[in-house]
Design a protein around this motif. Structure first.
Motif, mmCIF file in Angstrom:
data_model
loop_
_atom_site.group_PDB
_atom_site.id
_atom_site.type_symbol
_atom_site.label_atom_id
_atom_site.label_comp_id
_atom_site.label_asym_id
_atom_site.label_seq_id
_atom_site.Cartn_x
_atom_site.Cartn_y
_atom_site.Cartn_z
ATOM 1 N N TYR A 58 49.621 43.573 33.108
ATOM 2 C CA TYR A 58 49.881 42.205 33.567
ATOM 3 C C TYR A 58 50.934 41.517 32.695
ATOM 4 O O TYR A 58 51.723 40.697 33.181
ATOM 5 C CB TYR A 58 48.583 41.406 33.592
ATOM 6 C CG TYR A 58 47.708 41.727 34.790
ATOM 7 C CD1 TYR A 58 48.194 41.564 36.085
ATOM 8 C CD2 TYR A 58 46.405 42.192 34.637
ATOM 9 C CE1 TYR A 58 47.412 41.867 37.193
ATOM 10 C CE2 TYR A 58 45.607 42.491 35.731
ATOM 11 C CZ TYR A 58 46.115 42.326 37.009
ATOM 12 O OH TYR A 58 45.356 42.623 38.104
ATOM 13 N N GLU A 63 52.549 38.383 34.617
ATOM 14 C CA GLU A 63 51.373 37.623 35.073
ATOM 15 C C GLU A 63 50.541 37.295 33.834
ATOM 16 O O GLU A 63 49.516 37.917 33.549
ATOM 17 C CB GLU A 63 50.595 38.427 36.112
ATOM 18 C CG GLU A 63 51.408 38.713 37.361
ATOM 19 C CD GLU A 63 50.642 39.506 38.414
ATOM 20 O OE1 GLU A 63 49.393 39.490 38.380
ATOM 21 O OE2 GLU A 63 51.297 40.139 39.267
ATOM 22 N N GLU A 65 48.663 34.776 32.708
ATOM 23 C CA GLU A 65 47.292 34.266 32.726
ATOM 24 C C GLU A 65 46.289 35.412 32.863
ATOM 25 O O GLU A 65 45.286 35.469 32.141
ATOM 26 C CB GLU A 65 47.132 33.262 33.870
ATOM 27 C CG GLU A 65 45.792 32.552 33.871
ATOM 28 C CD GLU A 65 45.698 31.480 34.951
ATOM 29 O OE1 GLU A 65 44.564 31.118 35.322
ATOM 30 O OE2 GLU A 65 46.755 31.009 35.421
ATOM 31 N N SER A 66 46.562 36.329 33.786
ATOM 32 C CA SER A 66 45.678 37.493 33.947
ATOM 33 C C SER A 66 45.693 38.363 32.695
ATOM 34 O O SER A 66 44.654 38.877 32.269
ATOM 35 C CB SER A 66 46.125 38.318 35.158
ATOM 36 O OG SER A 66 45.991 37.593 36.350
#
Length: 739
Positions: A58, A63, A65-66
């Motif tokens: 991620y 990404e 936040e993930s």
């Protein structure tokens, strides 16, 4: 054994391998299976590595936040288990995540704690990685002395461990730090830092090459090269700025299309068993399912009001089927391919100098970076190589925006003159002096320039570039050398003594695609040529009119192929020519044609897959429950073919996924990898009628003895004066790749 704990570990590791290959979709599916099994066992020890791998993926995808969720969970589990080594790893990855977001102070907090704990444990790999990542944080804060100290400490540890990959990245980071610090220096200190940066980048480049040599050679090497291309770009950029032009260009050639060049070399020496088309029963079922889903999606997209929910569901099913098929295909390749290592001398980095570049030809080789673009002009004068270089005032972001806008306007058939002239002024005008007296250009693009139609760029007087020059595209000069070497090994040509006394004379013979003094040697298609290992067919044309899957019919495709066949038969009645239309133009007949023919012409629809470029495909004829798509990876699986020229007279066949350092992966990449010397492809969705006219003219000029690039130029110029075809959309889509 129903050992669920080890199943978690296995799925995690398989996902990790796919991630390293750049196949994020497949990696995430494997890791989701790992988490599903983990939920049954509550085994947090085995679950921790899964959170680590997911955090890394991620982060890679941006990404954040993930990524933070998984890495924070990894840190919690590590502390619960009292596993300090894993705790250090979690801290390092969280620091790296904060670096990616340029949150330097938070990154330093995580990483200084990681360094402290790793030092206390005397765990050298963790300490080296923590120091390397901490150096990035200090560099972001412009604390260069601290950054250099951290990198040097990490370098010392990696050297003692013999880890070339991490050594390469540490040297790269040292180069970055010295280069950035030099911007704040003057005089001798500035020169010293610049030289240290060059030395560090060179160390990184050499180590990257060493790692690549030992990493195995397969198509996914392209993804590896993309990850490893950064120090090449940095070194080339710095050398060019310092005026060391030949060194800078040499570096770009060392970087460009290495995986493609190796595949071209390997295609003829792979020991292959039965073809990959002979898959397992389950694999055959998956291929049929993939074909069905592709066709359903195509049909739904062609309806006036597409059901987007249904399309999204089918796309999810398609991704799942493709991922499972790729997993099986990976296993079959491991069982079947016995890769023979290539001697380093076979692909030496200065082989482009062995090309006999005509003196009327100039090479325009571009390097696009985030800050600037470099243009190298390579030519020969009285046998001597000349390398010139210009720094162009355009960035990666501006090129992406301009080219995307231009392509959209061209496909809408709207006025584009102002943009064409602006791009010409930026990309070509600065080297006008170097092009004086030249008649041909070889364009070696980079980044977004792979999608730019150079042929339609206009000078301030409104003259198209194609009106002044014959234009060919190439991934690199070394690629052209590799194609030449393959061509010489594929067939041995001997001209019959009666050739020059033919009743029709030389002007009416089929052309030599490249004369003996040019890049690739003789490539004639004359009936008066004796050829060892002569292909069964000299020319095969395949065309489909009706598709039955929501795609528009192509009535002129049939006329196009039949007219070309008639022309060839009329001029050279003894040539072996085959025309396959409608129901006869199947995938199997196409594969057979590529194996057995010298020239192959496709007139049909094509499907572009930018995210999964090896699924880009030519749509052919197929009955019920019959796969009618010839995909890029299926061409790649053929290995060495007989083809010298392939014409892909369809939409967007010259596009794909641009990989930094490797170029354009897709149909162009795979056809060249199998040894096709000359490839004619399109850069946007083409018009059926104008394409048929263009291809007729192309073959007419080809039969007059012109080289493919000049024949295509003449054909395009023949359409330009016609009022109905005057817009570049109609005449400019097709380009020549290769020789």
């Amino acid at each position: 054994s129903n050992d669920l704990s080890r199943q978690i570990l296995a799925w995690n590791n398989i996902g990790g391998v796919y991630w390293l290959q750049g196949n994020h979709e497949q990696a995430l599916r494997c890791l989701q299976r790992a988490l599903t099994v983990a939920q049954k066992t509550q085994d947090i020890y085995r679950t921790a590595p899964v959170h680590l791998t997911l955090g890394l993926i991620y982060t890679d995808l941006g990404e954040f936040e993930s990524a933070e969720k998984h890495l924070t969970e990894l840190l919690r589990i590590s502390r619960q288990l009292g596993d300090q080594v894993r705790e250090v790893g979690a801290l390092i990855r969280l620091g790296h995540l904060k670096n990616r977001q340029k949150q330097w102070d938070e990154a330093v907090e995580f990483l200084e704690e990681a360094v402290h704990t790793a030092t206390k444990l005397n765990h050298q790999p963790s300490l080296a990685l923590a120091l390397l990542t901490l150096g990035v944080s200090y560099e972001g804060k412009r604390q260069f002395a601290k950054a250099l100290e951290a990198y040097q400490q990490a370098l010392s540890i990696w050297q003692s461990m013999g880890d070339n990959w991490m050594l390469a990245w540490t040297w790269n980071n040292l180069g970055d730090a010295y280069r950035k610090r030099s911007m704040e220096q003057v005089g001798a200190q500035k020169e010293s830092d610049l030289q240290r940066a060059i030395d560090a980048y060179w160390q990184s480049v050499r180590l990257m090459e060493r790692v690549r040599e030992g990493a195995g050679r397969e198509v996914m090497g392209a993804q590896f090269a993309q990850n490893a291309s950064y120090p090449f770009y940095q070194l080339a950029d710095l050398l060019a700025q310092m005026g060391r032009l030949e060194e800078a260009f040499e570096i770009t050639e060392r970087m460009r299309a290495r995986a493609l060049i190796e595949l071209i070399q390997m295609a003829g020496i792979l020991e292959r068993g039965s073809g990959l088309e002979q898959t397992t029963t389950e694999g055959d079922a998956l291929k049929r399912r993939i074909a069905e889903l592709e066709e359903q999606i195509t049909r739904l997209l062609a309806t006036p009001s597409p059901n987007w929910n249904q399309i999204e569901q089918l796309q999810r099913e398609l991704e799942s089927a493709r991922s499972e098929f790729e997993r099986q295909r990976d296993i079959l390749k491991l069982q079947r391919w016995k890769l023979i290592p290539i001697n380093r001398e076979q692909i030496a980095f200065n082989v482009w100098r062995q090309i006999n570049l005509p003196e009327d030809t100039a090479v325009l080789a571009y390097i696009v970076t985030e800050q600037r673009t470099w243009l190298f002009v390579i030519s020969r004068n009285k046998g001597n190589w000349q390398v010139q270089c210009r720094k162009l005032s355009v960035t990666l972001k501006h090129l992406e925006e301009d080219i995307s806008w231009l392509r959209e306007r061209i496909e809408q058939k709207r006025p584009v003159g102002a943009t064409l002239q602006r791009l010409y002024a930026v990309l070509v005008a600065p080297v006008e002096g170097a092009l004086r007296g030249k008649q041909k250009l070889i364009v070696v693009p980079d980044g977004p320039l792979f999608a730019l139609p150079f042929q339609v760029l206009q000078d301030d007087e409104g003259v198209y570039l194609i009106e002044r020059f014959t234009i060919t595209y190439a991934p690199s000069l070394t690629t052209l050398w590799a194609l030449q070497k393959r061509a010489l090994s594929k067939v041995s040509l001997r001209v019959d003594d009666r050739g020059s006394n033919s009743r029709r004379g030389q002007a009416q013979m089929l052309p030599k695609l490249w004369e003996s003094s040019s890049l690739a040697g003789s490539n004639s298609l004359s009936e008066n040529v004796s050829v060892q290992n002569l292909p069964k067919w000299q020319w095969v044309g395949l065309a489909v009119k009706d598709f039955g899957s929501g795609l528009e019919p192509l009535p002129y495709a049939l006329e196009e192929v039949r007219w070309i066949s008639s022309l060839l038969t009329r001029i050279k009645p003894k040539l072996s020519i085959r025309t396959l239309v409608d129901a006869n133009a199947t995938k199997q007949s196409a594969l057979q044609a590529l194996k057995e023919s010298r020239w192959v012409h496709f007139a049909t629809h094509a499907g572009l897959e930018p995210k999964r470029p090896l699924y880009s495909r030519l749509i052919l004829a197929g009955g019920k429950n019959q796969d009618n798509a010839l995909r890029a990876f299926e061409v790649l699986d053929l290995g060495q073919t007989s083809c010298e020229m392939v014409v892909l007279s369809a939409c967007e066949t010259g596009l794909g996924k641009t990989l930094q350092g490797e170029g354009l992966m897709g149909l162009v990449w795979t056809f060249m990898a199998t040894g096709t010397k000359t490839l004619i492809v399109s850069q946007w969705k083409v018009n059926d009628l104008s394409t048929a006219h263009l291809m007729r003219s192309y073959y007419e000029f080809l039969l007059k003895g012109l080289q493919p690039s000049e024949a295509l130029r003449r054909a395009q110029m023949s359409l330009l004066p016609q009022k109905r075809f005057r817009h570049p959309y109609y005449w400019a889509a097709f380009v020549v790749w290769g020789n």
